[in-house]
Motif scaffolding. Structure first.
Motif, PDB file in Angstrom:
ATOM      1  N   LYS A 113      -3.124  10.004  -3.338  1.00 36.00           N
ATOM      2  CA  LYS A 113      -4.062   9.148  -2.607  1.00 36.00           C
ATOM      3  C   LYS A 113      -3.431   8.464  -1.404  1.00 36.00           C
ATOM      4  O   LYS A 113      -4.079   8.268  -0.383  1.00 36.00           O
ATOM      5  N   TYR A 114      -2.150   8.092  -1.511  1.00 34.74           N
ATOM      6  CA  TYR A 114      -1.524   7.292  -0.459  1.00 34.74           C
ATOM      7  C   TYR A 114      -0.540   8.117   0.353  1.00 34.74           C
ATOM      8  O   TYR A 114       0.157   8.989  -0.166  1.00 34.74           O
ATOM      9  N   SER A 115      -0.438   7.804   1.625  1.00 30.99           N
ATOM     10  CA  SER A 115       0.544   8.459   2.490  1.00 30.99           C
ATOM     11  C   SER A 115       1.935   7.901   2.192  1.00 30.99           C
ATOM     12  O   SER A 115       2.079   6.878   1.514  1.00 30.99           O
ATOM     13  N   HIS A 116       2.962   8.586   2.725  1.00 31.44           N
ATOM     14  CA  HIS A 116       4.332   8.107   2.535  1.00 31.44           C
ATOM     15  C   HIS A 116       4.478   6.685   3.085  1.00 31.44           C
ATOM     16  O   HIS A 116       5.096   5.818   2.450  1.00 31.44           O
ATOM     17  N   ARG A 117       3.930   6.442   4.277  1.00 35.69           N
ATOM     18  CA  ARG A 117       4.061   5.119   4.891  1.00 35.69           C
ATOM     19  C   ARG A 117       3.344   4.068   4.056  1.00 35.69           C
ATOM     20  O   ARG A 117       3.841   2.955   3.876  1.00 35.69           O
ATOM     21  N   GLU A 118       2.183   4.410   3.524  1.00 36.51           N
ATOM     22  CA  GLU A 118       1.447   3.465   2.686  1.00 36.51           C
ATOM     23  C   GLU A 118       2.234   3.139   1.421  1.00 36.51           C
ATOM     24  O   GLU A 118       2.237   1.989   0.959  1.00 36.51           O
ATOM     25  N   ARG A 119       2.913   4.120   0.863  1.00 35.88           N
ATOM     26  CA  ARG A 119       3.742   3.866  -0.331  1.00 35.88           C
ATOM     27  C   ARG A 119       4.884   2.906  -0.004  1.00 35.88           C
ATOM     28  O   ARG A 119       5.208   2.017  -0.783  1.00 35.88           O
ATOM     29  N   ASP A 120       5.503   3.093   1.156  1.00 38.07           N
ATOM     30  CA  ASP A 120       6.591   2.200   1.559  1.00 38.07           C
ATOM     31  C   ASP A 120       6.076   0.771   1.723  1.00 38.07           C
ATOM     32  O   ASP A 120       6.725  -0.190   1.305  1.00 38.07           O
ATOM     33  N   ILE A 121       4.917   0.625   2.338  1.00 39.07           N
ATOM     34  CA  ILE A 121       4.342  -0.710   2.543  1.00 39.07           C
ATOM     35  C   ILE A 121       3.958  -1.334   1.210  1.00 39.07           C
ATOM     36  O   ILE A 121       4.207  -2.526   0.965  1.00 39.07           O
ATOM     37  N   LEU A 122       3.365  -0.557   0.314  1.00 40.41           N
ATOM     38  CA  LEU A 122       3.033  -1.058  -1.017  1.00 40.41           C
ATOM     39  C   LEU A 122       4.278  -1.544  -1.750  1.00 40.41           C
ATOM     40  O   LEU A 122       4.279  -2.603  -2.386  1.00 40.41           O
ATOM     41  N   ALA A 175      -9.108   0.154   1.245  1.00 40.39           N
ATOM     42  CA  ALA A 175     -10.339   0.931   1.369  1.00 40.39           C
ATOM     43  C   ALA A 175     -10.352   2.126   0.408  1.00 40.39           C
ATOM     44  O   ALA A 175     -11.429   2.638   0.067  1.00 40.39           O
ATOM     45  N   LYS A 176      -9.176   2.565  -0.012  1.00 40.28           N
ATOM     46  CA  LYS A 176      -9.081   3.721  -0.911  1.00 40.28           C
ATOM     47  C   LYS A 176      -9.219   3.334  -2.387  1.00 40.28           C
ATOM     48  O   LYS A 176      -9.190   4.201  -3.258  1.00 40.28           O
ATOM     49  N   THR A 177      -9.348   2.031  -2.653  1.00 36.00           N
ATOM     50  CA  THR A 177      -9.390   1.563  -4.037  1.00 36.00           C
ATOM     51  C   THR A 177     -10.567   0.619  -4.249  1.00 36.00           C
ATOM     52  O   THR A 177     -11.269   0.253  -3.310  1.00 36.00           O
ATOM     53  N   ASP A 178     -10.717   0.203  -5.504  1.00 35.22           N
ATOM     54  CA  ASP A 178     -11.736  -0.809  -5.826  1.00 35.22           C
ATOM     55  C   ASP A 178     -11.142  -2.210  -5.874  1.00 35.22           C
ATOM     56  O   ASP A 178     -11.822  -3.157  -6.276  1.00 35.22           O
ATOM     57  N   CYS A 179      -9.889  -2.351  -5.459  1.00 36.73           N
ATOM     58  CA  CYS A 179      -9.222  -3.647  -5.523  1.00 36.73           C
ATOM     59  C   CYS A 179      -9.729  -4.561  -4.406  1.00 36.73           C
ATOM     60  O   CYS A 179     -10.040  -4.106  -3.298  1.00 36.73           O
ATOM     61  N   GLN A 180      -9.784  -5.846  -4.729  1.00 39.39           N
ATOM     62  CA  GLN A 180     -10.313  -6.824  -3.784  1.00 39.39           C
ATOM     63  C   GLN A 180      -9.249  -7.368  -2.844  1.00 39.39           C
ATOM     64  O   GLN A 180      -9.562  -7.863  -1.766  1.00 39.39           O
ATOM     65  N   ASN A 181      -7.977  -7.306  -3.248  1.00 42.75           N
ATOM     66  CA  ASN A 181      -6.908  -7.850  -2.423  1.00 42.75           C
ATOM     67  C   ASN A 181      -5.601  -7.124  -2.744  1.00 42.75           C
ATOM     68  O   ASN A 181      -5.521  -6.339  -3.690  1.00 42.75           O
ATOM     69  N   ILE A 182      -4.572  -7.428  -1.939  1.00 48.57           N
ATOM     70  CA  ILE A 182      -3.286  -6.740  -2.086  1.00 48.57           C
ATOM     71  C   ILE A 182      -2.622  -7.079  -3.421  1.00 48.57           C
ATOM     72  O   ILE A 182      -2.012  -6.219  -4.061  1.00 48.57           O
ATOM     73  N   THR A 183      -2.741  -8.328  -3.857  1.00 45.00           N
ATOM     74  CA  THR A 183      -2.129  -8.719  -5.135  1.00 45.00           C
ATOM     75  C   THR A 183      -2.677  -7.881  -6.284  1.00 45.00           C
ATOM     76  O   THR A 183      -1.924  -7.382  -7.129  1.00 45.00           O
ATOM     77  N   GLU A 184      -3.986  -7.717  -6.310  1.00 46.20           N
ATOM     78  CA  GLU A 184      -4.632  -6.904  -7.346  1.00 46.20           C
ATOM     79  C   GLU A 184      -4.195  -5.444  -7.233  1.00 46.20           C
ATOM     80  O   GLU A 184      -3.955  -4.766  -8.236  1.00 46.20           O
TER      81      GLU A 184
END
Length: 258
Positions: free
Chosen positions: A197-206, A238-247
């Motif tokens: 689901k996530y790109s390499h860059r998105e994984r690094d940011i997560l 946008a790719k998830t049902d989460c409401q915020n980054i913490t969740e």
């Protein structure tokens, strides 16, 4: 899969023209033994792996604490003993993981950059009570053969306990100029989670968000703008049902995605 088939396939992956002798890593082992005396009991242990001999040149004391297994047996019998504890449904997948990581390394990573790469993969191991534990292995190569294949590595193992097995996946990360890891390879081998689901860059940011870094800190570490970090954060949510980054971070940690 029979054990001799397992060994044969493993040897094909790590076939090398150069066998590194014990004296090459003697200094490292001495230092690790000194360090090991200071580490308190925990569900994490480390080893020095030698693919040319399918051996563990050193196994830290927490191996027995984390798994309940015999540390001396691990050192004496090497990888053959460790493999015998693998979950039978995962053995062939694990070999595929290693084979594809090696193919990626030799084809995509210049030889001079390989010393900056670390690898992460996971599997299940049967402990002394015949319970399967989730193990995540983080291996950093220490020495390479003449063809640039990693043959000696420092491996760190995290045992997360029994229960449902986490999806099998593999990751390769490379240190950038800021000594920050960036993802260059990721694959999920779970039949239930085939979509990455996530790109390499998105994984690094997560990963950096989960460590508590701010947007500006992440931007500096990854050599990107704060605007780019904000954009990635919005796209991730946008790719998830989460409401915020913490969740979202909590969900990713639970799912074994970080």
């Amino acid at each position: 899969m029979h054990n001799h088939e397992f060994v044969n396939i493993y040897d094909e992956v790590f076939e090398t023209i150069k066998e590194l002798k014990g004296d090459v890593i003697e200094t490292h082992i001495k230092r690790l033994k000194e360090l090991d005396k200071l580490i308190p009991p925990s569900a994490m242990f480390f080893c020095i792996t030698n693919t040319t001999k399918r051996s563990f040149e050193f196994v830290s004391k927490n191996f027995s604490y984390a798994t309940g297994l015999d540390r001396k047996k691990m050192e004496d019998e090497g990888m053959t003993y460790w493999w015998s504890r693998y979950h039978p449904d995962e053995a062939s997948i694990w070999l595929k993981v290693l084979s594809e990581l090696m193919e990626f390394t030799l084809a995509e990573i210049p030889q001079e950059d390989r010393k900056r790469v670390s690898y992460i993969w996971n599997y299940s191991i049967k402990n002394s009570k015949d319970e399967y534990l989730n193990v995540t292995q983080h291996t950093t190569p220490m020495y390479f053969d003449d063809e640039g294949k990693p043959v000696i590595g420092l491996a760190h193992y995290s045992v997360t306990g029994s229960g449902d097995r986490i999806p099998m996946k593999s990751t390769a990360l490379i240190l950038n100029a800021n000594d920050e890891y960036e993802t260059i390879y990721y694959k999920n081998y779970s039949q239930h989670l085939l979509e990455n689901k996530y790109s390499h860059r998105e994984r690094d940011i997560l990963r950096l968000l989960s460590l508590g870094h701010s947007t500006s800190e992440i931007a500096k570490k990854l050599f990107i703008s704060e605007h780019t970090v904000h954009t990635h954060r919005k796209n991730i949510l946008a790719k998830t049902d989460c409401q915020n980054i913490t969740e979202l971070v909590a969900k990713c940690i639970r799912d074994g995605l970080l």
